[in-house]
Design a protein around this motif. Structure first.
Motif, PDB file in Angstrom:
ATOM      1  N   CYS A 196       0.844  -1.194   0.000  1.00  0.00           N
ATOM      2  CA  CYS A 196       0.000   0.000   0.000  1.00  0.00           C
ATOM      3  C   CYS A 196       0.884   1.252   0.000  1.00  0.00           C
ATOM      4  CB  CYS A 196      -0.874   0.030   1.248  1.00  0.00           C
ATOM      5  SG  CYS A 196      -1.872  -1.451   1.521  1.00  0.00           S
ATOM      6  N   SER A 197       0.236   2.379  -0.245  1.00  0.00           N
ATOM      7  CA  SER A 197       0.946   3.658  -0.264  1.00  0.00           C
ATOM      8  C   SER A 197       1.177   4.188   1.158  1.00  0.00           C
ATOM      9  CB  SER A 197       0.122   4.678  -1.054  1.00  0.00           C
ATOM     10  OG  SER A 197       0.612   5.985  -0.819  1.00  0.00           O
ATOM     11  N   HIS A 198       2.336   4.817   1.338  1.00  0.00           N
ATOM     12  CA  HIS A 198       2.632   5.505   2.599  1.00  0.00           C
ATOM     13  C   HIS A 198       3.063   6.937   2.253  1.00  0.00           C
ATOM     14  CE1 HIS A 198       3.382   5.724   6.819  1.00  0.00           C
ATOM     15  NE2 HIS A 198       4.697   5.746   6.756  1.00  0.00           N
ATOM     16  N   THR A 199       2.508   7.441   1.130  1.00  0.00           N
ATOM     17  CA  THR A 199       2.778   8.764   0.528  1.00  0.00           C
ATOM     18  C   THR A 199       4.131   8.779  -0.201  1.00  0.00           C
ATOM     19  OG1 THR A 199       3.976   9.858   2.327  1.00  0.00           O
ATOM     20  CG2 THR A 199       1.540   9.916   2.414  1.00  0.00           C
ATOM     21  N   LEU A 217      -0.504  10.892  -1.797  1.00  0.00           N
ATOM     22  CA  LEU A 217      -0.950   9.501  -1.642  1.00  0.00           C
ATOM     23  C   LEU A 217      -0.716   8.661  -2.894  1.00  0.00           C
ATOM     24  CD1 LEU A 217      -4.285  10.019   0.347  1.00  0.00           C
ATOM     25  CD2 LEU A 217      -2.225   8.857   1.171  1.00  0.00           C
ATOM     26  N   GLN A 218      -0.785   9.303  -4.062  1.00  0.00           N
ATOM     27  CA  GLN A 218      -0.636   8.550  -5.309  1.00  0.00           C
ATOM     28  C   GLN A 218       0.838   8.421  -5.683  1.00  0.00           C
ATOM     29  OE1 GLN A 218      -3.728  11.247  -7.100  1.00  0.00           O
ATOM     30  NE2 GLN A 218      -4.228   9.362  -8.188  1.00  0.00           N
ATOM     31  N   THR A 224      -2.626   0.628  -6.259  1.00  0.00           N
ATOM     32  CA  THR A 224      -3.073   0.087  -4.971  1.00  0.00           C
ATOM     33  C   THR A 224      -4.408   0.704  -4.590  1.00  0.00           C
ATOM     34  OG1 THR A 224      -2.388  -0.356  -2.679  1.00  0.00           O
ATOM     35  CG2 THR A 224      -1.912   1.839  -3.538  1.00  0.00           C
ATOM     36  N   ASN A 225      -5.032   0.156  -3.548  1.00  0.00           N
ATOM     37  CA  ASN A 225      -6.294   0.738  -3.076  1.00  0.00           C
ATOM     38  C   ASN A 225      -6.264   0.945  -1.562  1.00  0.00           C
ATOM     39  OD1 ASN A 225      -6.392  -1.837  -2.163  1.00  0.00           O
ATOM     40  ND2 ASN A 225      -8.369  -2.371  -3.070  1.00  0.00           N
ATOM     41  N   CYS A 226      -5.042   1.009  -1.033  1.00  0.00           N
ATOM     42  CA  CYS A 226      -4.915   1.193   0.421  1.00  0.00           C
ATOM     43  C   CYS A 226      -3.716   2.088   0.708  1.00  0.00           C
ATOM     44  CB  CYS A 226      -4.745  -0.152   1.114  1.00  0.00           C
ATOM     45  SG  CYS A 226      -3.568  -1.255   0.296  1.00  0.00           S
ATOM     46  N   ALA A 227      -3.804   2.836   1.798  1.00  0.00           N
ATOM     47  CA  ALA A 227      -2.697   3.710   2.178  1.00  0.00           C
ATOM     48  C   ALA A 227      -2.727   3.944   3.684  1.00  0.00           C
ATOM     49  CB  ALA A 227      -2.795   5.042   1.444  1.00  0.00           C
ATOM     50  N   LEU A 245     -10.025   9.113  -3.670  1.00  0.00           N
ATOM     51  CA  LEU A 245      -9.120   8.227  -4.413  1.00  0.00           C
ATOM     52  C   LEU A 245      -9.586   6.766  -4.371  1.00  0.00           C
ATOM     53  CD1 LEU A 245      -5.634   9.594  -3.228  1.00  0.00           C
ATOM     54  CD2 LEU A 245      -6.657   9.870  -5.494  1.00  0.00           C
ATOM     55  N   GLY A 246     -10.582   6.491  -3.510  1.00  0.00           N
ATOM     56  CA  GLY A 246     -11.033   5.119  -3.346  1.00  0.00           C
ATOM     57  C   GLY A 246     -10.032   4.275  -2.569  1.00  0.00           C
ATOM     58  N   TYR A 247      -9.226   4.903  -1.713  1.00  0.00           N
ATOM     59  CA  TYR A 247      -8.224   4.197  -0.910  1.00  0.00           C
ATOM     60  C   TYR A 247      -8.813   3.811   0.453  1.00  0.00           C
ATOM     61  CZ  TYR A 247      -4.163   5.438  -3.864  1.00  0.00           C
ATOM     62  OH  TYR A 247      -3.251   5.564  -4.867  1.00  0.00           O
TER      63      TYR A 247
END
Ligand SMILES: [Zn+2]
Length: 310
Positions: A196-199, A217-218, A224-227, A245-247
């Protein structure tokens, strides 16, 4: 049971101890302090089956015996707790006591090994027990190493070990980390882990505007769909960015504080002692627990407590 005056009873002193045990159930003293007035009959005398209403089941104490103990043991076995025997024995001994304590802890009951009305009620509940929820191990930031290749190679070894141990890690990487080629997203996913994203640059998102948060975030190249927001910093604007973003917004509830200079053993022991079913454990790839031996220790320690890892 017939009433036998104590003086006459003493004249039977030469009879086998078994007779005394029958006349004076070991749990009689315990029953006197049981909080539930409806269950004054000692556990060893009262009989239980699965049809016995929960309210009529006696409070059970360590070393009690009988069919009610057997029922309690069966309910623990049904919920996959280890009672120190493969089948109910009717004896509330140390193996069962450990299972009761763990069950009470896992269900946020008072962990005193006394099976009273509250513990009976949760034991009898057909709801999926919290016990079956796994512990989620999560790692943030970026693997350390003297070079990017060294960091990536060490990280891949850890990811493979985790896969071999049946663990599905959740990894929250930064865009900067991917830019520096210190983490291999494709390999992590191949090993069954979630990335997932961590920025991009690890800022405190609550200090940014909506469009800045979304840009952070992107991460380029990471679908991905989680952050997870750095420092867990969240406000309304951050939540709006996630939803636009749908995260999925992923936080944690067990903080190992591994970044405070803790040793590997300190971190793994903390996880083993504190992680309960359903918990999300926060660790960091650039600190002491992101390696094969730490993961093996966590796995072994939690397995001993009958806690699964997801
Ligand atoms: Zn972070």
């Amino acid at each position: 049971m017939p009433h036998v005056p104590l003086r006459r009873l003493l004249t039977f002193a030469s009879l086998p101890f078994l007779l005394l045990a029958l006349l004076i159930p070991a749990s009689a003293a315990n029953a006197a302090v049981a909080p539930d007035a409806a269950v004054a009959v000692p556990a060893a005398v009262r009989s239980c089956s699965s049809a016995t209403p929960v309210a009529s089941r006696p409070t059970l104490n360590y070393k009690d015996t009988g069919s009610c103990v057997k029922l309690m043991q069966q309910l623990l076995l049904n919920k996959a707790y280890k009672i120190g025997a493969s089948a109910p024995t009717g004896n509330y001994l140390s193996g069962t006591k450990a299972a009761v304590l763990l069950f009470q802890k896992n269900n946020r009951l008072v962990a005193d090994a006394v099976v009273g009305p509250k513990t009976w009620a949760v034991l009898a509940s057909s709801k999926t027990p919290k016990f079956t929820s796994p512990v989620y191990l999560t790692f943030d930031d970026c693997p350390s190493g003297s070079t990017s290749t060294a960091a990536r190679t060490a990280s891949n070894t850890t990811l493979k070990t985790a896969r071999d141990l049946g663990m599905h890690l959740r990894l929250y990487v930064t865009g900067d980390c991917l830019k520096a080629k210190r983490f291999d997203v494709a390999y992590a996913r191949q090993m069954g882990h979630t990335v997932c994203s961590h920025t991009n640059t690890h800022p405190e998102l609550t200090k940014l505007t909506l469009s800045q948060i979304k840009a952070e975030l992107q991460i380029p190249g990471l679908t991905t769909n989680c952050a997870r927001p750095p420092y867990g910093a969240v406000n309304t604007t951050v939540r709006t960015a996630f939803s636009q973003l749908g995260y999925r917004l992923d936080l944690w509830n067990v903080d190992t504080n591994d970044w405070r200079g803790k040793t590997q053993t300190e971190v793994t022991n903390y996880v083993i002692a504190n992680a309960r079913p359903g918990d999300v454990v926060l660790m960091h790839m650039n600190h002491k627990a992101y390696n094969s031996s730490a993961l093996k220790a966590i796995k072994a320690g939690l397995s001993k407590k009958s806690v699964n890892i997801k």
